[in-house]
Design an enzyme around this catalytic site. Structure first.
Site, PDB file in Angstrom:
ATOM      1  N   ASP A 292       0.859  -1.179   0.000  1.00  0.00           N
ATOM      2  CA  ASP A 292       0.000   0.000   0.000  1.00  0.00           C
ATOM      3  C   ASP A 292       0.903   1.238   0.000  1.00  0.00           C
ATOM      4  O   ASP A 292       2.031   1.189   0.499  1.00  0.00           O
ATOM      5  CB  ASP A 292      -0.926  -0.011   1.223  1.00  0.00           C
ATOM      6  CG  ASP A 292      -2.143   0.877   1.017  1.00  0.00           C
ATOM      7  OD1 ASP A 292      -2.144   1.664   0.054  1.00  0.00           O
ATOM      8  OD2 ASP A 292      -3.088   0.785   1.823  1.00  0.00           O
TER       9      ASP A 292
ATOM     10  N   GLU B  13      -9.849   7.573   4.750  1.00  0.00           N
ATOM     11  CA  GLU B  13      -8.729   7.049   5.530  1.00  0.00           C
ATOM     12  C   GLU B  13      -8.581   7.757   6.889  1.00  0.00           C
ATOM     13  O   GLU B  13      -9.564   8.144   7.515  1.00  0.00           O
ATOM     14  CB  GLU B  13      -7.448   7.092   4.701  1.00  0.00           C
ATOM     15  CG  GLU B  13      -7.593   6.249   3.426  1.00  0.00           C
ATOM     16  CD  GLU B  13      -6.298   5.994   2.699  1.00  0.00           C
ATOM     17  OE1 GLU B  13      -5.283   5.682   3.340  1.00  0.00           O
ATOM     18  OE2 GLU B  13      -6.285   6.092   1.447  1.00  0.00           O
TER      19      GLU B  13
HETATM   20  C1  BGC Z   1      -5.114   3.045   0.488  1.00  0.00           C
HETATM   21  C2  BGC Z   1      -5.458   1.962  -0.464  1.00  0.00           C
HETATM   22  C3  BGC Z   1      -5.422   2.448  -1.877  1.00  0.00           C
HETATM   23  C4  BGC Z   1      -4.101   3.103  -2.157  1.00  0.00           C
HETATM   24  C5  BGC Z   1      -3.966   3.654  -3.544  1.00  0.00           C
HETATM   25  C6  BGC Z   1      -3.886   3.752   0.076  1.00  0.00           C
HETATM   26  O1  BGC Z   1      -3.604   4.786   0.941  1.00  0.00           O
HETATM   27  O2  BGC Z   1      -4.938   2.516   1.776  1.00  0.00           O
HETATM   28  O3  BGC Z   1      -6.709   1.431  -0.152  1.00  0.00           O
HETATM   29  O4  BGC Z   1      -5.633   1.384  -2.743  1.00  0.00           O
HETATM   30  O5  BGC Z   1      -3.910   4.152  -1.253  1.00  0.00           O
HETATM   31  O6  BGC Z   1      -4.681   4.797  -3.722  1.00  0.00           O
HETATM   32  C1  BGC Z   2      -3.141  10.504  -2.640  1.00  0.00           C
HETATM   33  C2  BGC Z   2      -4.310   9.719  -3.051  1.00  0.00           C
HETATM   34  C3  BGC Z   2      -4.140   8.328  -2.597  1.00  0.00           C
HETATM   35  C4  BGC Z   2      -4.003   8.347  -1.145  1.00  0.00           C
HETATM   36  C5  BGC Z   2      -3.738   6.994  -0.692  1.00  0.00           C
HETATM   37  C6  BGC Z   2      -2.996  10.460  -1.180  1.00  0.00           C
HETATM   38  O1  BGC Z   2      -1.865  11.136  -0.783  1.00  0.00           O
HETATM   39  O2  BGC Z   2      -3.244  11.797  -3.125  1.00  0.00           O
HETATM   40  O3  BGC Z   2      -4.370   9.725  -4.406  1.00  0.00           O
HETATM   41  O4  BGC Z   2      -5.148   7.491  -2.997  1.00  0.00           O
HETATM   42  O5  BGC Z   2      -2.933   9.163  -0.728  1.00  0.00           O
HETATM   43  O6  BGC Z   2      -3.781   6.938   0.652  1.00  0.00           O
END
Ligand code: BGC
Ligand code: BGC
Length: 828
Positions: free
Chosen positions: A317, A518
């Site tokens: 991730d 998140e």
């Molecule tokens: C998230 C994932 C996601 C990834 C890509 C991460 O921060 O935990 O669920 O797939 O970002 O965007």
């Molecule tokens: C990004 C998102 C991404 C996420 C993952 C961010 O910093 O801009 O695009 O999906 O992190 O956690």
């Protein structure tokens, strides 16, 4: 026993940073079954994998294992390195353009694909693959069908419907030339204070397991039937493992379940998903018993791959490897050695990671056999997915076909999902179904707000900064009510703040949580809106006037809403229905005999603001239990509920303009002397001025403001409501900032009140900020009295800007109004 107490002591004293995965040994082999994947190993594919691997250089192999993000690589990088895959994160679009049309996505996919098989530079000809977070429909794409978030789908408890949603999502994803989807999330959410609660189907593994296999089948197709044909994409079961069970619901935190519980509760989605043939698994950010999963050889290699027999690949991730002990974003042999096959390496650090990993193999820190295993897994999936045989992205079946994005058929599926996800919590005196032929007042800021009803992961990562126009083809909840009422000859008025001229027969109030994603959605209490009673007062006002109130509550989790339940005659938990809000009206008005409430809670509803409660708990005493949900047949009266609570709330939070994220009602824009542009995505420019989100503790919880020009320009926070009262007390404005170098004198903090011309005040930031150490986060404060008229008059703060007329860079993670005693009086 001894081990346990050491562990407990370590947890108490050090927060366990020091524990290594190897210290958590298990002899309970019996816990983890072998999963019989429906995708059977194919000898001819295995031979191809081996033959191809034999031709690859170490550099080519490592490139297969690195996954950069579109904001930080170019097509030329792809040509030069030949990455095995790449991703667009939440809120990332081709050319950084939120309004890119499907053809532009496909064109980008085509260029990346061609670059990956162009052997001019790196010498390999292995097609790359593009991964995206299509977590409730193809949610980064304007015009896509956004299905209800998983929490609502869990309430629908209908696996066939889930499969239809996955199939529709796969089609929309393919219309943009993308091969791979980072879904489903199979977290079993045990503490609803977690900001990702809504990404989970349930708190209980039962539905999760069934859904995981349905969605994987919908995305990838059925093995032996239509597996990975030209109508399917690769799917990823995530986040392995225990993401939904961290202590206190803290995102990326520590899961302390014992191993049996880890399997029984948190692994069931993998049992379902891997059986259905999921080809990839994403490692989770969280720890298990103190150790980050990205570095856990026990869980990734021994459990997932060896015991459960998973033969696809494990992707990391978002720089998750950088959190493993001894690792950084640029270097992490421990993760590869633990069994990670692909580093998700967004940010510019991918390059150092690539170079370091090559070096680590050469120096023997990572065995070549591990690299060969990882690359074999990646190639195996690419062969299974037909990537070597499929035509290039522009020539695929759905490529660029705009009509599939937000296709009517998909919207119909979403509407059905919306109807089935609604849970009726209260319906005293049979308030619902409503008759449409009456005077209806619709109130609340969720009523005509597609962004709010869609939640996080909707066009932008956080789901913020969108307007209804950003969801073409979508409908708000109000839109649906409007159609029904007008058709029946009733009258309807939309009034966000509840004011009306003619007394209505009934009020429909649509309100709830603002979007988040998140860690930014982690909360300390489950009480809804504890500091702001504006909405509650409005509902109580209707009640006093004898007007029945129907609440439609938008939220990413069950919340303590006792006062709101009391103030409502009927109360519907609508979760985050997505882009097809109009379907809510089908059920509220029971437009056809089938349109009864079908949703049943897949999460227990809390009886107090701090109750953490799950099905099968000992002394289970939620307000509404798992499985609860009224229908029109039920004649159950919900009694007056206790509104008593002892809440301790962080008061500062409520007074922030920005605190890891923008706080409503503030909106952001860049402005120079002539122009203004709203900040609607993670990177925005206006002349020499730019705003780009950066990471402080979690992703995108801060931003970098830079001015590369020499004209007056700045970032402005504007208050959408009537302003923030700042009259004469000891409040200070506090900024949490980080500087890269000395800040020039021209950088100012400006506060404007009601009348900009008469009341414009600014203080220079340089002195105090330059006193902070370079490249280190710190806080500076300015008493409101520095902005004299502001505090002297009974003004309201309408806007606040950080402006400069010379070159500068400044990182900011928070701007708060807080009380300091004695108030700091120095203004410069
Ligand atoms: C998230 C994932 C996601 C990834 C890509 C991460 O921060 O935990 O669920 O797939 O970002 O965007
Ligand atoms: C990004 C998102 C991404 C996420 C993952 C961010 O910093 O801009 O695009 O999906 O992190 O956690």
């Amino acid at each position: 026993m001894k081990k346990l107490s050491i562990l407990a002591a370590c947890l108490a004293i050090f927060g366990c940073n020091q524990i290594d995965s190897t210290s958590v040994k298990s002899n309970k082999n019996a816990i983890w079954p072998v999963i019989q994947s429906q995708v059977i190993k194919d000898e001819s594919i295995e031979n191809k994998v081996k033959a191809l691997l034999d031709t690859m250089t170490l550099e080519q192999k490592i490139a297969q294992m690195i996954q950069p993000e579109i904001r930080d690589i170019s097509i030329e990088d792809m040509r030069k390195y030949g990455f095995g895959s790449y991703l667009n994160g939440g809120g990332a679009f081709p050319s950084g353009n939120k309004y890119s049309i499907p053809q532009e996505w496909v064109d980008y996919a085509q260029l990346m694909y061609e670059a990956s098989i162009d052997d001019a530079l790196d010498g390999s000809k292995i097609p790359t693959m593009w991964g995206t977070d299509a977590v409730h429909g193809h949610n980064n794409v304007i015009g896509a069908t956004l299905f209800p978030h998983n929490i609502g789908l869990g309430a629908a408890n209908n696996s066939a419907l889930i499969k239809d949603i996955a199939t529709a999502t796969a089609t929309e994803v393919m219309a943009t030339g993308i091969d791979w989807v980072f879904a489903p999330t199979v977290a079993a959410v045990r503490d609803d204070r977690w900001g990702r609660t809504y990404e989970g189907y349930s708190e209980d593994p039962e539905i999760i397991k069934a859904y995981a296999s349905a969605i994987v089948e919908g995305l990838q197709g059925k093995p032996g039937v239509d597996f990975m044909d030209d109508s399917h994409v690769i799917s990823t079961v995530k986040h392995f493992i225990g993401d939904g069970g961290t202590n206190n619901g803290i995102d990326q935190g520590n899961n302390t379940a014992d191993e049996q519980e880890l399997f029984d509760i948190h692994a069931q989605g993998y049992v379902g998903g891997l059986t259905a043939g999921a080809q990839s698994v994403m490692a989770s950010f969280n720890r298990w018993q103190g150790a980050k999963i990205h570095g856990s050889k026990y869980l990734i290699n021994d459990v997932l791959k060896e015991k459960m027999g998973f033969d696809g690949f494990v992707v990391g991730d978002w720089n998750g490897h950088g959190q493993v002990r001894g690792c950084s974003n640029e270097s992490c042999p421990a993760a590869i050695n633990a069994g990670l096959d692909i580093f998700m390496a967004p940010t510019h650090t991918w390059k150092a990671l690539y170079e370091n990993t090559i070096k680590q193999v050469k120096e023997g820190d990572i065995p070549l056999s591990r690299i060969d295993d990882a690359v074999s897994r990646i190639l195996r999936v690419k062969f299974r997915a037909g990537l070597f045989d499929k035509p290039s992205p522009v020539n695929r079946k759905y490529a660029g076909k705009t009509e599939y994005i937000g296709h009517e058929k998909h919207r119909k599926i979403a509407e059905k999902a919306v109807r089935e996800s609604l849970v009726l919590l209260k319906n005293n005196g049979s308030t619902l179904p409503l008759s449409a032929n009456q005077r209806i007042l619709v109130v609340g800021d969720g009523a005509d707000n597609i962004g709010k009803q869609s939640g996080g992961w909707s066009i932008s990562w956080q789901g913020t900064n969108n307007t209804n126009d950003d969801f073409p083809g979508g409908t708000s909840i109000y839109d649906g009510i409007d159609v029904v009422v007008k058709k029946a000859g009733g009258s309807i008025v939309l009034s966000v703040d509840g004011k009306y001229e003619k007394k209505p027969d009934v009020v429909i109030a649509v309100y709830g949580e603002e979007p988040y994603a998140e860690g930014q959605g982690d909360v300390k209490t489950l009480a809804y809106n504890p500091l702001n009673t504006k909405e509650l007062n409005m509902l109580q006002g209707f009640k006093q006037q004898g007007i029945p109130v129907v609440s439609v509550f938008i939220s990413g989790r069950p919340m303590w809403v006792n006062p709101y339940l009391n103030a409502s005659d009927a109360f519907v938990a609508a979760w985050l229905p997505g882009s097809e809000g109009k379907a809510v009206a089908d059920v509220l008005f029971k437009r056809s005999p089938q349109n009864d409430f079908k949703g049943r809670l897949s999460f227990s509803w809390p009886a107090t603001p701090d109750q953490i409660v799950n099905r099968h708990d000992k002394d289970y005493s939620p307000l509404f239990p798992y499985g609860y949900g009224l229908t029109y047949e039920d004649d159950i009266q919900v009694k007056q509920l206790s509104e008593h609570h002892t809440l301790v709330i962080d008061g500062q939070q409520a007074e922030a303009l920005f605190d890891g994220k923008l706080v409503a009602p503030w909106i952001l824009s860049l402005m120079d002397e002539m122009r203004q542009t709203p900040v609607k995505s993670s990177s925005v420019e206006l002349g020499g001025l730019s705003y780009r989100t950066i990471d402080k503790i979690v992703q995108e919880d801060a931003f970098k403001l830079s001015n590369q020009g020499n004209t007056l320009a700045g970032l402005w926070f504007n208050n959408k409501d009537d302003g923030y009262g700042v009259s004469g007390d000891n409040r200070v404005v506090e900024l949490t900032v980080r500087r890269e170098a000395l800040l020039p004198e021209s950088v100012m903090l400006a506060l404007n009140c009601d009348d900009i011309k008469q009341c414009q005040h600014a203080v220079a930031l340089a002195n105090k900020i330059n006193a902070l150490p370079v490249n280190t986060w710190g806080s500076v404060q300015y008493s409101l009295s520095c902005f004299n008229q502001l505090s002297a008059s009974h003004s309201k703060l309408k806007s606040l800007g950080v402006i400069s007329s010379s070159k500068m860079n400044l990182d900011i993670s928070a701007i708060r109004m807080t009380i300091k005693e004695p108030a700091s009086t120095e203004c410069n």
